[in-house]
Scaffold this motif. Structure first.
Motif, PDB file in Angstrom:
ATOM      1  N   VAL A  78       0.817  -1.226   0.000  1.00 35.64           N
ATOM      2  CA  VAL A  78       0.000   0.000   0.000  1.00 35.64           C
ATOM      3  C   VAL A  78       0.851   1.277   0.000  1.00 35.64           C
ATOM      4  O   VAL A  78       0.296   2.376   0.059  1.00 35.64           O
ATOM      5  N   GLU A  79       2.168   1.141  -0.074  1.00 34.82           N
ATOM      6  CA  GLU A  79       3.025   2.333   0.003  1.00 34.82           C
ATOM      7  C   GLU A  79       2.695   3.349  -1.078  1.00 34.82           C
ATOM      8  O   GLU A  79       2.667   4.566  -0.822  1.00 34.82           O
ATOM      9  N   ASN A  80       2.451   2.889  -2.310  1.00 38.30           N
ATOM     10  CA  ASN A  80       2.169   3.825  -3.395  1.00 38.30           C
ATOM     11  C   ASN A  80       0.845   4.558  -3.172  1.00 38.30           C
ATOM     12  O   ASN A  80       0.722   5.742  -3.492  1.00 38.30           O
ATOM     13  N   ALA A  84       0.318   8.663  -2.546  1.00 39.06           N
ATOM     14  CA  ALA A  84      -0.627   9.525  -3.256  1.00 39.06           C
ATOM     15  C   ALA A  84      -1.379  10.419  -2.276  1.00 39.06           C
ATOM     16  O   ALA A  84      -1.573  11.619  -2.521  1.00 39.06           O
ATOM     17  N   PHE A  85      -1.796   9.865  -1.153  1.00 39.11           N
ATOM     18  CA  PHE A  85      -2.511  10.673  -0.161  1.00 39.11           C
ATOM     19  C   PHE A  85      -1.571  11.681   0.511  1.00 39.11           C
ATOM     20  O   PHE A  85      -1.994  12.785   0.860  1.00 39.11           O
ATOM     21  N   LYS A  86      -0.310  11.316   0.653  1.00 32.11           N
ATOM     22  CA  LYS A  86       0.667  12.268   1.191  1.00 32.11           C
ATOM     23  C   LYS A  86       0.836  13.438   0.236  1.00 32.11           C
ATOM     24  O   LYS A  86       0.841  14.612   0.648  1.00 32.11           O
ATOM     25  N   ASN A 363      -6.063  13.374  -8.616  1.00 37.51           N
ATOM     26  CA  ASN A 363      -5.288  14.398  -9.316  1.00 37.51           C
ATOM     27  C   ASN A 363      -3.797  14.341  -8.995  1.00 37.51           C
ATOM     28  O   ASN A 363      -3.021  15.114  -9.552  1.00 37.51           O
ATOM     29  N   THR A 364      -3.380  13.447  -8.132  1.00 35.04           N
ATOM     30  CA  THR A 364      -1.972  13.381  -7.736  1.00 35.04           C
ATOM     31  C   THR A 364      -1.138  12.707  -8.821  1.00 35.04           C
ATOM     32  O   THR A 364      -1.644  11.957  -9.664  1.00 35.04           O
ATOM     33  N   THR A 365       0.167  12.973  -8.766  1.00 34.28           N
ATOM     34  CA  THR A 365       1.098  12.365  -9.737  1.00 34.28           C
ATOM     35  C   THR A 365       1.003  10.850  -9.708  1.00 34.28           C
ATOM     36  O   THR A 365       0.986  10.182 -10.753  1.00 34.28           O
ATOM     37  N   GLN A 366       0.949  10.301  -8.514  1.00 38.53           N
ATOM     38  CA  GLN A 366       0.918   8.851  -8.344  1.00 38.53           C
ATOM     39  C   GLN A 366      -0.303   8.233  -9.019  1.00 38.53           C
ATOM     40  O   GLN A 366      -0.200   7.206  -9.692  1.00 38.53           O
ATOM     41  N   MET A 367      -1.464   8.853  -8.859  1.00 38.42           N
ATOM     42  CA  MET A 367      -2.689   8.300  -9.436  1.00 38.42           C
ATOM     43  C   MET A 367      -2.781   8.597 -10.937  1.00 38.42           C
ATOM     44  O   MET A 367      -3.268   7.759 -11.711  1.00 38.42           O
ATOM     45  N   ARG A 368      -2.318   9.755 -11.351  1.00 39.08           N
ATOM     46  CA  ARG A 368      -2.341  10.073 -12.790  1.00 39.08           C
ATOM     47  C   ARG A 368      -1.392   9.166 -13.563  1.00 39.08           C
ATOM     48  O   ARG A 368      -1.664   8.805 -14.713  1.00 39.08           O
ATOM     49  N   LYS A 369      -0.296   8.772 -12.933  1.00 37.99           N
ATOM     50  CA  LYS A 369       0.699   7.923 -13.588  1.00 37.99           C
ATOM     51  C   LYS A 369       0.098   6.587 -14.021  1.00 37.99           C
ATOM     52  O   LYS A 369       0.479   6.015 -15.045  1.00 37.99           O
TER      53      LYS A 369
END
Length: 472
Positions: A78-80, A84-86, A363-369
């Protein structure tokens, strides 16, 4: 079952927010502030987490109590998601129950020694051989018996063989039937709203209009995030079998305030990280939440080829109230439960804003990626534009369900407002207490299992004090 709902819950150990209990005391319940209840949380807890016990909040925890609590770490699972929430502005916390509650964390669970720590396992099993303890299983309590002075002198029960007998009490009768059964028992016994009892042809011993009122719960809606085929979650269903010594699915929890200047949360999220072609969407949809087949088929279909984040977004402080009514004077007839969700329309608005706030993580980089998207599969809202406030209000009204946190139907409060006083004694009676979730005056900022255990610990001390027994 023995242990009540703690034998069937999701085992999350969440205490709530400091403000919850301070507010109880401010509203007339002396001795229920955070500083007053914290020792009882500590007393019952047996925490086994090196990370939390090495953290700044270690002094908020107990290590010698009956209730085993552990914290799975889920390395690589769950780190990724947490990253994203961070990135979305949330703190990542070591301790869900620490000095700071707003943020996301890996939660603690009432699991220890590879065993669910229900109240039966944790508290009854160690003392089962005490000479002054006797438990009658498969025995239905039908009503409380009172003398002419409204002193509770015993209970009437139906044994497994069908025989009805009276069990007499030397000192007190204590109800711990929960937010549904405790008000039912009071009303069956003639303690409740006069008009309603007369409608049920029950002799009114005490007109107690607040019995059954003030029902509160945590309404929740599922939000499914499709993380695509290449997300990094490596969880597979085989781990459901290999992880039975802990909560078997990678999970994390969040407590979030819509007003970023406040110190208490408005909503809670609980997220399960699910791999491709898992049985979890089907189980959660059809067996846990019991949505109709068409909705569940959509969830299962998208999960066959994609990684998912199955999340519940929960409104923590609804202003709406429901009520428990008798259906008849037959003790074996189930009560009528009116949950009252969104009878205060501000709750619907706040729940909608909570869902919108949660989904900003997309909208975060992690989720958009990974091109993550929210997935919905209901036709009832097709006339609304997706991701608008009107759409989410429609979605919530069609998908809202319980988090199984009913409380408040025999609430503590000042005389005339509550059913019981600050030491759980039922107003207008003698020798009768209600010690369970029904006595919670206002629902707390999270799961209710740990707070109700705390209330039981405090209630035990109230009884000792009443009879001159020294408390430790």
């Amino acid at each position: 079952m023995l242990g009540g709902s703690s034998g069937a819950n999701y085992m999350l150990y969440v205490r709530g927010n400091k403000r919850d209990y301070d507010e109880w005391e401010e509203n007339g319940l002396e001795g229920w502030s955070w500083d007053s209840v914290l020792p009882y949380f500590i007393k019952s807890e047996r925490l086994r987490s090196e990370e939390i016990l090495a953290s700044p909040s270690a002094d908020l925890h107990g290590t010698d109590g009956y209730l085993g609590v552990t914290r799975p770490l889920w390395q690589g699972k769950v780190e990724n998601d947490l990253e994203a929430f961070k990135e979305n502005g949330h703190e990542i916390l070591v301790d869900t129950n620490g000095y700071e509650q707003l943020g996301y964390s890996l939660p603690t669970f009432t699991i220890d020694n590879k065993t669910r720590q229900s109240t039966s396992v944790a508290f009854l099993r160690p003392i089962k051989d005490r000479e002054n303890l006797r438990v009658l299983t498969n025995t239905l309590c039908r009503k409380i018996l009172f003398d002419e002075n409204m002193r509770a002198i015993g209970v009437e029960v139906k044994l497994p063989n069908g025989k009805i007998i009276s069990l007499m009490a030397n000192k007190e009768v204590i109800l711990s039937g929960g937010a549904i059964n405790s008000p039912q028992l009071l009303m069956l016994s003639g303690v409740g709203p006069k008009k309603h009892l007369e409608e049920m042809s029950i002799q009114v011993l005490l007109d107690a209009p607040n019995v059954g009122k003030n029902l509160q719960d945590h309404p929740t809606v599922p939000i499914l995030i499709n993380k695509g085929k290449n997300a990094s979650s490596l969880f597979a269903d085989v781990e459901l079998i290999t992880n039975l010594d802990k909560f078997p699915i990678p999970a994390f929890i969040g407590h979030v305030a819509l007003n970023k200047s406040q110190s208490f949360p408005d909503y809670q999220t609980y997220a399960l990280s699910i791999g491709v072609d898992s049985i979890i969407p089907a189980v959660m949809c059809s067996h846990v939440f019991r949505y109709d087949d068409e909705i569940c088929r959509g969830m299962v279909q998208i999960g066959r080829t994609n990684h998912l984040l199955f999340t519940g977004v929960t409104l923590l402080h609804p202003e709406s109230r429901g009520r428990v009514y008798l259906k008849s004077k037959d003790p074996e007839e189930k009560v009528l439960i009116y949950n009252g969700y969104y009878t205060d329309l501000n709750d619907l608005k706040k729940h909608m804003k909570s869902v919108e706030d949660f989904l900003t993580v997309l909208n975060t980089t992690q989720m958009r990626k990974i091109d993550a998207k929210v997935f919905v599969s209901i036709d009832q809202c097709k006339d609304y534009t997706m991701n608008t406030p009107e759409y989410w209000k429609c979605y919530i009204l069609n998908m809202v369900t319980t988090l199984w946190h009913p409380v408040g139907t025999c609430a503590m409060g000042p005389e005339g407002e509550g059913v019981v006083d600050a030491s759980f004694l039922v107003y207008g009676t003698k020798g009768l207490r209600v010690i369970d979730g029904s006595a919670m005056p206002k629902i707390v900022s999270g799961n209710t299992n740990a707070p109700i255990i705390m209330m039981a610990e405090k209630g035990a001390d109230e009884i000792k004090i009443a009879y001159g027994i020294r408390i430790s």
